[in-house]
Design a protein around this motif. Structure first.
Motif, mmCIF file in Angstrom:
data_model
loop_
_atom_site.group_PDB
_atom_site.id
_atom_site.type_symbol
_atom_site.label_atom_id
_atom_site.label_comp_id
_atom_site.label_asym_id
_atom_site.label_seq_id
_atom_site.Cartn_x
_atom_site.Cartn_y
_atom_site.Cartn_z
ATOM 1 N N PRO A 153 0.890 -1.126 0.015
ATOM 2 C CA PRO A 153 0.200 0.399 0.095
ATOM 3 C C PRO A 153 0.179 1.043 -0.344
ATOM 4 O O PRO A 153 1.853 0.969 0.548
ATOM 5 C CB PRO A 153 -0.620 0.187 1.519
ATOM 6 C CG PRO A 153 -0.863 -1.727 1.263
ATOM 7 C CD PRO A 153 0.303 -1.861 0.887
ATOM 8 N N ARG A 154 0.127 2.025 -0.665
ATOM 9 C CA ARG A 154 0.939 3.623 -0.926
ATOM 10 C C ARG A 154 0.026 4.800 -0.613
ATOM 11 O O ARG A 154 -0.453 5.307 -1.682
ATOM 12 C CB ARG A 154 1.396 3.881 -2.038
ATOM 13 C CG ARG A 154 3.424 3.428 -2.612
ATOM 14 C CD ARG A 154 4.045 4.055 -1.330
ATOM 15 N NE ARG A 154 3.793 5.225 -1.099
ATOM 16 C CZ ARG A 154 5.525 5.453 -2.430
ATOM 17 N NH1 ARG A 154 6.215 5.522 -2.977
ATOM 18 N NH2 ARG A 154 5.524 6.886 -2.421
ATOM 19 N N PRO A 155 -0.275 5.208 0.783
ATOM 20 C CA PRO A 155 -1.238 5.706 1.173
ATOM 21 C C PRO A 155 -1.492 7.263 0.220
ATOM 22 O O PRO A 155 -1.773 8.612 0.176
ATOM 23 C CB PRO A 155 -0.840 6.514 2.650
ATOM 24 C CG PRO A 155 -0.633 4.729 2.983
ATOM 25 C CD PRO A 155 -0.047 4.240 1.846
ATOM 26 N N ASP A 156 0.073 7.579 -0.372
ATOM 27 C CA ASP A 156 0.859 8.860 -0.919
ATOM 28 C C ASP A 156 0.766 9.226 -2.266
ATOM 29 O O ASP A 156 0.830 9.376 -2.876
ATOM 30 C CB ASP A 156 1.765 9.678 -0.215
ATOM 31 C CG ASP A 156 2.692 8.240 -0.360
ATOM 32 O OD1 ASP A 156 2.665 7.365 -0.751
ATOM 33 O OD2 ASP A 156 4.043 8.288 0.397
ATOM 34 N N LEU A 157 0.228 8.033 -2.490
ATOM 35 C CA LEU A 157 -0.116 7.767 -3.958
ATOM 36 C C LEU A 157 -0.017 8.686 -4.977
ATOM 37 O O LEU A 157 -0.190 9.276 -5.723
ATOM 38 C CB LEU A 157 -0.338 6.286 -4.391
ATOM 39 C CG LEU A 157 0.252 5.921 -6.458
ATOM 40 C CD1 LEU A 157 1.211 5.740 -6.453
ATOM 41 C CD2 LEU A 157 -1.160 4.608 -6.224
ATOM 42 N N LEU A 158 -1.617 8.833 -4.678
ATOM 43 C CA LEU A 158 -2.124 10.040 -5.407
ATOM 44 C C LEU A 158 -1.972 11.604 -5.249
ATOM 45 O O LEU A 158 -1.966 11.806 -6.255
ATOM 46 C CB LEU A 158 -4.253 10.637 -4.533
ATOM 47 C CG LEU A 158 -4.923 9.160 -5.154
ATOM 48 C CD1 LEU A 158 -6.336 9.648 -4.191
ATOM 49 C CD2 LEU A 158 -5.122 8.658 -6.418
ATOM 50 N N ARG A 159 -0.791 11.969 -3.994
ATOM 51 C CA ARG A 159 -0.137 13.237 -3.779
ATOM 52 C C ARG A 159 0.964 13.266 -5.301
ATOM 53 O O ARG A 159 0.996 14.054 -5.409
ATOM 54 C CB ARG A 159 0.083 13.535 -2.985
ATOM 55 C CG ARG A 159 -1.369 13.753 -2.023
ATOM 56 C CD ARG A 159 -0.388 14.468 -0.400
ATOM 57 N NE ARG A 159 -2.180 14.656 -0.126
ATOM 58 C CZ ARG A 159 -1.992 13.980 0.891
ATOM 59 N NH1 ARG A 159 -1.821 12.240 1.041
ATOM 60 N NH2 ARG A 159 -3.479 14.109 1.552
ATOM 61 N N LEU A 160 1.815 11.637 -5.094
ATOM 62 C CA LEU A 160 2.216 11.972 -5.975
ATOM 63 C C LEU A 160 1.867 12.082 -7.980
ATOM 64 O O LEU A 160 2.953 12.901 -8.571
ATOM 65 C CB LEU A 160 2.967 9.826 -5.954
ATOM 66 C CG LEU A 160 4.229 10.221 -4.532
ATOM 67 C CD1 LEU A 160 4.212 8.712 -4.536
ATOM 68 C CD2 LEU A 160 5.605 11.093 -5.506
ATOM 69 N N LEU A 161 0.998 11.461 -7.894
ATOM 70 C CA LEU A 161 0.608 11.375 -9.439
ATOM 71 C C LEU A 161 -0.400 12.629 -9.590
ATOM 72 O O LEU A 161 0.025 12.838 -11.014
ATOM 73 C CB LEU A 161 -0.908 10.540 -9.249
ATOM 74 C CG LEU A 161 -0.761 8.674 -9.180
ATOM 75 C CD1 LEU A 161 -2.130 8.328 -9.410
ATOM 76 C CD2 LEU A 161 0.431 8.547 -10.500
ATOM 77 N N ALA A 162 -0.485 13.681 -8.913
ATOM 78 C CA ALA A 162 -0.789 14.987 -9.170
ATOM 79 C C ALA A 162 0.276 16.108 -9.526
ATOM 80 O O ALA A 162 -0.381 16.977 -9.593
ATOM 81 C CB ALA A 162 -1.413 14.996 -7.583
ATOM 82 N N GLN A 163 1.711 15.568 -9.370
ATOM 83 C CA GLN A 163 3.235 16.440 -9.849
ATOM 84 C C GLN A 163 2.459 16.496 -10.583
ATOM 85 O O GLN A 163 2.413 15.756 -11.295
ATOM 86 C CB GLN A 163 4.186 16.029 -8.562
ATOM 87 C CG GLN A 163 4.255 15.762 -7.174
ATOM 88 C CD GLN A 163 3.993 17.059 -6.490
ATOM 89 O OE1 GLN A 163 4.494 18.029 -6.834
ATOM 90 N NE2 GLN A 163 3.523 16.517 -5.745
ATOM 91 N N PRO A 164 3.466 17.755 -11.221
ATOM 92 C CA PRO A 164 3.060 18.213 -13.235
ATOM 93 C C PRO A 164 4.312 16.988 -13.483
ATOM 94 O O PRO A 164 4.603 16.838 -15.063
ATOM 95 C CB PRO A 164 3.971 19.181 -12.708
ATOM 96 C CG PRO A 164 4.309 19.798 -11.257
ATOM 97 C CD PRO A 164 3.752 19.135 -10.496
#
Length: 493
Positions: A153-164
């Motif tokens: 699991p990577r709870p922070d995946l969405l924040r990574l995917l939101a980066q430019p």
């Protein structure tokens, strides 16, 4: 620093700017003129290496990932209209919206999968690639559905995917499906809002056509950006750092327009080699003890809070942020201990110690920082030499905003010339399939890094912007990232 000569230079440059053809005031409210501090803005491929800030702004405007950031730095839908997380957080399934490329052809999941696989492929120089090692597979399930499968699991995946850096674009042309279209690539770049509904531009659900927004974007050094803003020739300045903070304060711009982000990240000195004086962890601790953070930071910005830990809070570590061995010592005791450590080491050496080379950026803020760091280290008996960031150095300044709230980013970014055991702990955290075990590895690495003193925390990053009141959608946030499609409030004002 003498502010009067600085003000004279700004005023003289401002007079020159007024007669230049590039200094044209916008004549209608639908046009937003903005400056991104840095080099000239253009298109860049993040797989080839880190983007300069102006290029990141262009990427964020003209392309988007599966998700993106809103004005508050929170994740919102991008190419994906919705998503679900299943299998205990190891599978993210996204449904692609009815998006089209600028030429009118539809975006399908296979194209998105290819773009994301390119980011994580061997040889990718995307700065976020090291934090995506948990991605096992990215597959298009249907033309509209894409799955990202993880090893854990990577709870922070969405924040990574939101980066430019994670934006989806066509590699050959660098064209994406962002909220703006690049109409003219000559400076200033001319961008026009894509033909979408209010739901896409401002989060409104009424489906009415949003008013068209035109952008005029320049990448330029801070002094020119400040002149342009002060003379009411621009509406927005983005990307300000500590380097140009003194210039901003001396420029005469309104305090009410100056916005400081509560940015999270790292600001400190990273050890770049472990030879000579820096081979001894006690000596590295002496460097950290010698620096009076309050006094040093006060030279640059009076309300800049110091930091003595790498992690800002516990995050996903199993323990609170680790303190250095000297963390509970008073100021005078720290200095005395640092002097004694340096004296002991020097007494054992046969030759004079060469100066420690400390790499800092150019600019007034860095000059002020050096007037605190240099004398502090001289004061405990150390010769020091300031060098440019591009030069070979013994210590270098790290000034970076965290892309996500994970201990792994802080520890890996701080870890330059780290002990191999610390690197092994961080690698073990990446491959651990159990959340509790991963948290333990991160806590161990944090504690070991505090003892090893391979990074000397000073503060959290200083990030500032200049914003006209009419851009009522602008919000300060911990990412220090301000999407250009969220500069106006939902009613378009």
């Amino acid at each position: 620093m003498q502010m009067r000569p600085l003000l004279h230079r700004i005023a003289a440059a401002g007079a020159l700017c007024l007669i230049l053809s590039g200094c044209q005031q916008s004549q209608d409210d639908s046009t937003i003129v903005l400056s991104a501090i840095g080099e000239a803005a253009g298109r860049a491929d993040p797989v080839r290496g880190p983007m300069i800030f102006p290029d990141s702004v262009v990427m964020g405007a003209t392309a988007q990932g599966l998700v993106r950031f809103d004005a508050n730095g929170q994740v919102e839908p991008g190419l994906a209209e919705r998503w679900i997380v299943i299998d205990d957080g190891t599978s993210y399934i996204f449904r692609i919206d009815d998006a089209v490329w600028p030429d009118g052809s539809p975006v399908d999941a296979r194209q998105v999968a290819r773009a994301l696989n390119r980011v994580i492929a061997p040889g990718s120089r995307n700065p976020l690639a090291p934090f995506l090692r948990s991605v096992e597979e990215i597959v298009a399930m249907t033309p509209e559905v894409i799955e990202i499968r993880l090893s854990h699991p990577r709870p922070d995946l969405l924040r990574l995917l939101a980066q430019p850096e994670m934006a989806i674009f066509r590699p050959r042309t660098l064209v994406g499906t962002g909220p703006f279209r690049l109409e003219d690539a000559t400076a200033p770049l001319r961008l026009t809002s894509a033909p979408v509904s209010d739901a896409d531009i401002d989060g409104d659900d009424d489906g009415e056509a949003a008013p068209q927004i035109r952008l005029r974007l320049r990448g330029e050094r801070a002094s020119l950006a400040l002149i342009r803003y002060r003379e009411h020739l621009s509406d927005l300045v983005l990307g300000g750092t500590f380097v140009d903070w003194p210039t901003a304060r001396a420029s005469g711009v309104s305090d009410s327009d100056l916005q400081i982000d509560p940015a999270e990240g790292l600001f400190g000195l990273q050890i770049r080699n472990r030879k000579g004086f820096l081979s001894d962890p006690g000596n590295r601790q002496a460097l950290a003890m010698a620096l009076d953070r309050d006094a040093i930071l006060d030279r640059v910005a009076g309300d800049w809070n110091p930091s003595e830990t790498i992690l800002p809070e516990q995050l996903n570590s199993a323990a609170p942020p680790a303190q250095a061995p000297w963390g509970t010592m008073g100021r005078d005791d720290r200095i005395a201990a640092a002097k004694a450590q340096v004296a002991r080491w020097k007494a054992q050496q046969r030759e004079a110690m060469p100066p420690l080379r400390i790499a800092l950026p150019d600019g007034p803020g860095a000059n002020l920082l050096w007037t605190g760091i240099g004398p502090a280290l001289n004061g405990i008996g150390l010769p020091v030499l300031r060098v440019p960031l591009s030069a070979e150095a013994d210590l270098t300044l790290v000034d970076a905003v965290a892309p996500f709230d994970g201990a792994s980013w802080y520890l890996r970014t701080a870890c330059g010339a780290c002990d191999e055991t610390i690197i092994a702990m961080l690698d073990a955290a990446v491959t651990a399939t159990n959340t509790g075990v991963r948290a333990q590895y991160l806590a161990q690495a944090d504690a070991a890094l505090a003892q090893d003193a391979a990074y000397i925390p000073l503060a959290r990053p200083l990030r500032w912007s200049l914003v006209r009141p009419r851009l009522g959608g602008f919000q300060r946030n911990s990412r220090a990232w301000h999407p250009l499609n969220h500069l106006r409030k939902e009613n378009g004002s």
